[in-house]
Design an enzyme around this catalytic site. Sequence first.
Site, PDB file in Angstrom:
ATOM      1  N   TYR A  26      15.277  30.722   5.019  1.00 36.01           N
ATOM      2  CA  TYR A  26      14.082  31.448   5.476  1.00 36.01           C
ATOM      3  C   TYR A  26      14.109  31.638   6.991  1.00 36.01           C
ATOM      4  CZ  TYR A  26      11.798  30.611   0.971  1.00 36.01           C
ATOM      5  OH  TYR A  26      11.472  30.593  -0.355  1.00 36.01           O
TER       6      TYR A  26
ATOM      7  N   MET B 184      11.374  24.353   0.094  1.00 39.89           N
ATOM      8  CA  MET B 184      10.609  23.395  -0.700  1.00 39.89           C
ATOM      9  C   MET B 184      11.521  22.521  -1.569  1.00 39.89           C
ATOM     10  SD  MET B 184       7.497  24.119  -3.354  1.00 39.89           S
ATOM     11  CE  MET B 184       6.497  25.011  -2.201  1.00 39.89           C
TER      12      MET B 184
ATOM     13  N   LYS C  58       0.849  -1.197   0.000  1.00 48.17           N
ATOM     14  CA  LYS C  58       0.000   0.000   0.000  1.00 48.17           C
ATOM     15  C   LYS C  58       0.887   1.251   0.000  1.00 48.17           C
ATOM     16  CE  LYS C  58      -0.574  -0.298   4.980  1.00 48.17           C
ATOM     17  NZ  LYS C  58      -1.259   0.310   6.094  1.00 48.17           N
TER      18      LYS C  58
ATOM     19  N   ARG D   3      -9.586   0.258  16.035  1.00 49.68           N
ATOM     20  CA  ARG D   3      -9.540   1.101  14.839  1.00 49.68           C
ATOM     21  C   ARG D   3     -10.581   0.546  13.866  1.00 49.68           C
ATOM     22  NH1 ARG D   3      -3.898   1.630  11.533  1.00 49.68           N
ATOM     23  NH2 ARG D   3      -4.492  -0.487  10.971  1.00 49.68           N
TER      24      ARG D   3
HETATM   25  C1  LIG Z   1      -3.813  -4.268   8.364  1.00 44.20           C
HETATM   26  C2  LIG Z   1      -2.337  -4.145   8.140  1.00 44.20           C
HETATM   27  N1  LIG Z   1      -1.599  -5.252   8.004  1.00 44.20           N
HETATM   28  C3  LIG Z   1      -0.258  -5.191   7.821  1.00 44.20           C
HETATM   29  C4  LIG Z   1       0.405  -3.992   7.759  1.00 44.20           C
HETATM   30  C5  LIG Z   1       1.889  -3.960   7.576  1.00 44.20           C
HETATM   31  O1  LIG Z   1       2.494  -3.430   8.722  1.00 44.20           O
HETATM   32  P1  LIG Z   1       4.094  -3.253   8.806  1.00 44.20           P
HETATM   33  O2  LIG Z   1       4.453  -2.301   7.743  1.00 44.20           O
HETATM   34  O3  LIG Z   1       4.306  -2.707  10.164  1.00 44.20           O
HETATM   35  O4  LIG Z   1       4.669  -4.602   8.593  1.00 44.20           O
HETATM   36  C6  LIG Z   1      -0.330  -2.818   7.899  1.00 44.20           C
HETATM   37  C7  LIG Z   1       0.359  -1.523   7.861  1.00 44.20           C
HETATM   38  O5  LIG Z   1      -0.016  -0.515   8.373  1.00 44.20           O
HETATM   39  C8  LIG Z   1      -1.748  -2.888   8.103  1.00 44.20           C
HETATM   40  O6  LIG Z   1      -2.492  -1.784   8.240  1.00 44.20           O
END
Ligand SMILES: Cc1ncc(COP(=O)(O)O)c(C=O)c1O
Length: 361
Positions: free
Chosen positions: A256, A304, A36, A132
Site C-alpha cells: 500500500y 492487515m 493481566k 496514577r
Molecule cells: C500495579 C502493578 N503491579 C505490577 C505490575 C507488573 O509490572 P511488570 O510487568 O513491569 O513486572 C504492573 C504492571 O503494569 C502493575 O500495574
Amino acid sequence: MTYRPSFAEIDLGAIRENYRLSCQLAPNSQHLAVVKANAYGHDAIEVARILKGHAPALAVAFIDEALQLREAGIDSPILVLEGCFSANELILASQHNLWLMFHSVEQVIMLESTSLPTSITAWLKVDTGMHRLGIDAAQAPSVLQRLLDTQKLSQQPVLASHMANAEVLDHPLNRQQIEQVQQLGKQTGCALSLANSAALMQLPASRFDWNRPGIMLYGCSPLEKASQQIGLKPAMRVVSSIMAIRELHPGEAVGYGGHWVASQPSRIATVAIGYGDGYPRSTHGKSDVFLHGQRAKVVGSVSMDMIGVDISHIPQARIGDQVEIWGSHVRVNELAAQVNTISYELLTRISQRLPRRFIQP
Ligand SMILES: Cc1ncc(COP(=O)(O)O)c(C=O)c1O
C-alpha cells in the site's frame, strides 16, 4: 484445528522457570504472578494452570479478567489491581475469593455501604510518586483505619505502591518511593508490596513482603542485561511463513502506498502476518524477521494480514518456509525499540486470531 501457518508458540515451562527465578531474587518474599491482559498475551488460563502450586496468588487488572480465570477453574487467590468500579463487584469478589486493591477513598466508601456475603481480602494502594492510582501517603493510616472499621476484611491489608521509574537504576524517585513505603510499614505494621519486575531485578531495597513480577515471567524485561544474568528465557515465539515471492525490478514498489521502492533487482517475500495479528504497523522500515539463519528487513507498509520482506540475500528461500517474526533471534525488546514502543505493548497486542501453540514442560 487451525490451517494458518502463523502462530504464537508459548513455552509454558519457560514461564514457570522464569517465575522460579523471580522468586530466587527475593527468597524471603512472596511473589504474585501478574497475568493481566491475558498474561501479557501468553494466555492467562494456561499460565495460571502452569503456575498452580508455585505462585501463591495471581494478579489481574479488573474483575472481568479474574472471573474468566475462575470460570476456567483457576482457584488460586487473585488480586484485582484496579479493585472495584461498582458495589456489585464487591459482592462478586467476596463470592469468588478475589483479593481487592483499594486505591481510592471512593472505593472504601463503597465497601462501607455494601453488605457482603463473606469477608474479603483487601490491599491498600498508596501513591508514593507515580501519581496514577493510590491514596495520598499522608492519608494512608486513616484510610487504613476506615477499611479495618468496616469489619469486612478477613485480615490486615497489605500496603502496596507502584514504582514509576524502576527501570532507571539511579532515578531519584526510586529511593523516595522505597523510603515512603518503608515509613508506612513502620507506621502501620502492615505487610508491604512495591516491586514490579524491574524493581525486583535491580533494586533490592524495593523487595518487601510481596513482589509483583509481570513482564519478567514472560522472559522479556526491558532490562536485557539483567535478564540474561538472571537467566530469563523468552516464552513467546511468533512464527509465520512465506506465502508468495515476487522478483522486482529497480523502481518497482511494494505494498500500500508504494512506500518502499526497489533500488536494485530485489526478491520480496510476502509473509502471512500483519497488523491484524498485532504486528506493529509503524515499522519505519527498521524491523527485521529471521529465516534461513539470517535476518531480513520488513519492507513497505505492513498490511492487515501480510508483510513484505526483502529476501534478496537469501536465494534459497521458498514459499512455505518458516519465518520467525520474533523469538530468540529477533528479540521482542529489539523489535519494540525498532518500532519505538515497549515489549509490553507488542506482547499484549497479539490478537486473538493468532493461534497460540503451547509447549508443555
Ligand atoms: C500495579 C502493578 N503491579 C505490577 C505490575 C507488573 O509490572 P511488570 O510487568 O513491569 O513486572 C504492573 C504492571 O503494569 C502493575 O500495574
